[in-house]
Structure formats: C-alpha cells, structure tokens
Design a protein around this motif. Structure first.
Motif, short mmCIF file in Angstrom:
data_model
loop_
_atom_site.label_atom_id
_atom_site.label_comp_id
_atom_site.label_asym_id
_atom_site.label_seq_id
_atom_site.Cartn_x
_atom_site.Cartn_y
_atom_site.Cartn_z
N UNK A 269 0.81 -1.21 0.00
CA UNK A 269 0.00 0.00 0.00
C UNK A 269 0.85 1.26 0.00
N UNK A 270 2.13 1.13 0.33
CA UNK A 270 3.01 2.28 0.46
C UNK A 270 3.69 2.66 -0.85
N UNK A 271 3.96 1.66 -1.70
CA UNK A 271 4.68 1.92 -2.95
C UNK A 271 3.69 2.06 -4.09
N UNK A 272 4.07 2.63 -5.24
CA UNK A 272 3.15 2.83 -6.35
C UNK A 272 2.58 1.52 -6.88
N UNK A 273 1.31 1.52 -7.29
CA UNK A 273 0.70 0.31 -7.84
C UNK A 273 1.48 -0.22 -9.03
N UNK A 274 1.64 -1.53 -9.10
CA UNK A 274 2.34 -2.16 -10.21
C UNK A 274 3.85 -2.12 -10.12
N UNK A 275 4.40 -1.47 -9.10
CA UNK A 275 5.85 -1.33 -9.00
C UNK A 275 6.53 -2.63 -8.62
N UNK A 276 5.84 -3.50 -7.90
CA UNK A 276 6.49 -4.70 -7.35
C UNK A 276 6.57 -5.84 -8.36
N UNK A 277 5.59 -6.00 -9.22
CA UNK A 277 5.67 -6.99 -10.28
C UNK A 277 5.30 -8.40 -9.87
N UNK A 278 5.37 -9.30 -10.86
CA UNK A 278 4.94 -10.68 -10.69
C UNK A 278 5.83 -11.45 -9.72
N UNK A 279 7.14 -11.18 -9.75
CA UNK A 279 8.05 -11.90 -8.86
C UNK A 279 7.71 -11.68 -7.39
#
Length: 424
Positions: A374-384
């Motif tokens: 919830x803290x980082x931009x949406x989609x930034x973390x990815x599938x991994x």
C-alpha cells in the motif's frame, strides 16, 4: 424448463462463443413469459493458460496476484465436493438474467468522497465513520484485499465455513436462503453460494457503496442476490426469514455485538445457523498493528533516500491513505478473546456455539507485506513479488496449521471464527 447442449462452440482470440436452438414440444418456437432456457457449456480445454469465468463472455489468462488477506483454509478440513457446471440461463420475460441482483430503491446513495468536515464528525460517531470509510473504499476494495470470485476465493470461503461448522451439517447442504451482514463487496456470501453452501441470498451493509458493489458483483456472477442498506443492530427483515446468516470481518465494526447476535437469531428460522469469520483476536491484533505501523514508517522514510524516488507514491496519495487510515482506527471497535465471543453468542440465545482460530506466523508476514504494497506505487512490485508473497504465505499457513496449532494458545492466532444455531 427446456435444457440442451450447444450445437457448436469455438474459442477465438480469448472469446468463447456458442450457438444453440430451442423450440417447444409442438414446434412453435415460442415460450410464455417466465420460461427459462438452460444451456450446459461442455468442458473444454483452452489454449495459452486461459480460464473460464462464470457469468462472463470473456476468457482471460490466469494471473497470480498477491494474496495475504484471502487464503486457503486447513487442507485436512477439506471435503470432496462435486464440480460445479458452467450454466448460462436466460429468462424470456424481458430478457432479464435469472441470476440478478437488486438494491432497495429507498437506500441512500453512496458518498465516495468524504469532506474534511464529515471526517472530523465521524471521529465522534462510529456509525457515520463506518459509512464514510466503507463508501470511500467500496470501488477499490476487491483490488486492495486481492478479493476475487474465482476458485481461489471460492475455496477460501468454503474452507472457512468447513473449518467451524460440524461435519454432519455440511453433509446436508445447501441452505435455501442466506443473509450476509456487513457484506462489503459480497466476498463471503457470493463465494459461499458458488461453493454450494446456499441457493440464494441477501447482502446488507451500513455502507450504500458496499451494497452497490456487492449486488453488482452478484449480478455479474449470475447469482440470485438482493441487497439492502442495513444496521446490523436492527436487521430490516422479519422473524424466521433465513436459514443461514454469515459475515466476514464484520463483528469488530459493530458497537453492540451481543445485540447484533440477538438480531441474527431473530431473523434465523428455528434450527438456522450463523457463521462469522475473519474477526481479529486481541493478541493477534496487537502484533499485527505493531508490525504494520513499523513497516509503514520504515518504508516512508526509506523511499525518501536518493535513488528511490520511483518507489515513492505522490504526496496526494499518501495524504489520501492517511485520511482513510484515520477513519480505519475509528471503525475498528473491538478485538476478541475466543472464549468471550462464545459467551456473547450464548448470552444472545445461541446454542451449540463453537469457535476456531487461524493465522499466526502467516499474519506476522501478511500484515507487513500488505502494508508495504500500500506504500509503494501500484504495479511497481511486479509478478516476482506476488509469487514470493503468496508462496511465503502458503508455507507459513501450513506451518501454523501443522505445528504452531499444537503448541500455541488458541487466542494467539490472528483470526477467530464463530458459529452457533437458533434453538429449534
């Protein structure tokens, strides 16, 4: 009722298409109002990892999504269930789908954008806070908590139910009519109906926005659902109306839990059952909140370091999250010791009351992970990241069920579930 199998079907560019024909026995090909045609779609394998979605015309690739609040229950509680068939049903009367959902026309309209004055007033009025916070969250709630209406969440909801309801009652399913209190987006009841627990249902919530989303979800799934804005302490249905009442993560929002349980027993038919799941224990809530707060504070500071600007949400988004979080502290009214919750249900008049708990180390992982997302931009973390988080959660859930359950006190787990019945 006329039933049949499509005479042709095809899969092209992600769309499953079929054709069929029906006619009355006399060959006239016309039907009176209210007639139904049932089409049984054959079981077929689709290419490229596509999957079928009930009630929808498109097929989409299976995606792994981060899932820390919506999980599978203990495998040793699972029972064999007959596979569900994908059925398209059409009503001749005005072409309305047989699985349709409605909201009562007198229900108030949602308020998705609360003003600063309303938020301030809600700090001193818990029910106003419930409405504002959940209207605020309604349209994004499923995405926020990784809620879906496919097999993953159907299994989770059914496993919650199976995990606390006696075996002999599960063998007598389905119930005819079910009610959900504090329905949110409809996650619990809609998935229970899909799993075969009930035939039809009513969804209620103090938030008009949530009732709107829940009835819309029910309609898209082709389920027989109606919805009403309702206070759980004054349920707007007659005595002896429902065979089953359910709720997920709702009791801790209700000011007078015992009064709400009395209302639940009033609207249940004699011998009817209630099942509430996803309620925070007192001990579990303590470590979950502490870990979530620590994660938020560390992440907010870390993304301000040089070179990490792309990991930082805009200040407007952070401010919005902070306002929502301020209301969240107001709407979360209770935590529960399992024995105290059993006592409340017994005082309300329920019999055969029992509780079960779940999530220990899985919650210690899930809350920090969800807070970080919830803290980082949406989609930034990815599938991994999604794969890591989901696999880690599943592993810790297995450890909780097969190791820690044997040695850790019941009240130390994060979630408590409760069931009971109305005396016959």
């Amino acid at each position: 009722m006329i039933s049949g199998t499509p005479d042709s079907y095809s899969f092209d560019n992600g769309t499953f298409q079929f054709s069929y024909s029906t006619e009355e026995a006399d060959g006239l090909g016309s039907f009176p109002a209210g007639s139904q045609t049932t089409i049984s779609v054959p079981s077929v394998e689709f290419p490229d990892g596509h999957q079928r979605h009930r009630g929808r015309g498109r097929l989409s690739p299976q995606r792994l999504r981060p899932d820390h609040r919506v999980k599978r229950r203990r495998k040793h509680r699972r029972r064999h269930r007959e596979p569900r068939r994908n059925v398209a049903r059409i009503v001749a009367n005005r072409g309305r789908p047989i699985g349709w959902a409605t909201m009562t026309s007198t229900d108030p309209a949602p308020q998705p954008h609360a003003t600063a004055e309303q938020v301030e007033a809600a700090r001193h009025d818990s029910k106003l806070a419930q409405v504002l916070y959940h209207d605020w969250e309604a349209e994004s709630y499923d995405e926020k908590w990784s809620i879906s209406y496919d097999q993953r969440c159907i299994d989770y909801a059914r496993d919650c139910f199976d995990g606390v309801v006696p075996d002999d009652e599960i063998d007598r399913l389905p119930y005819d009519r079910a009610l959900e209190l504090g329905c949110g987006s409809g996650f619990f009841l809609l998935n229970l109906i899909q799993s075969g627990v009930a035939r039809r249902g009513s969804v209620t919530d103090l938030s008009p926005g949530m009732v709107k989303v829940a009835t819309r979800n029910g309609q898209s799934l082709g389920l027989d659902i109606d919805g009403r804005v309702a206070d759980a302490e004054r349920i707007p249905y007659d005595d002896d109306t429902f065979d089953l009442v359910v709720g997920h993560a709702v009791l801790h929002h209700i000011p007078d839990v015992e009064q709400s349980l009395r209302e639940v027993l009033r609207v249940l038919r004699p011998g009817g059952r209630f099942v509430f799941a996803g309620e925070p224990t007192t001990v579990g809530n303590g470590y979950a909140r502490a870990l979530a707060d620590l994660t938020w504070n560390v992440t907010i500071r870390a993304v301000k370091l040089p070179g990490l600007g792309s990991w930082r949400r805009t200040q407007a988004e952070l401010d919005e999250n902070s306002r929502a979080a301020a209301l969240e502290w107001v709407v979360d009214l209770h935590t529960f010791d399992p024995h105290d919750l059993e006592r409340m249900a017994a005082n309300a008049g329920a019999v055969q009351v029992r509780t079960a708990t779940e999530e220990f180390t899985a919650a210690m992982l899930g809350w920090p992970v969800r807070t970080f997302e919830a803290t980082v931009p949406p989609g930034r973390l990815g599938f991994g990241w999604a794969k890591f988080a989901f696999t880690s959660w599943k592993t810790l859930s297995w450890v909780d069920d097969n190791l820690w359950r044997r040695v850790v006190p019941k009240g130390w787990f994060y979630n408590v579930m409760i069931t009971g019945i109305k005396p016959s």
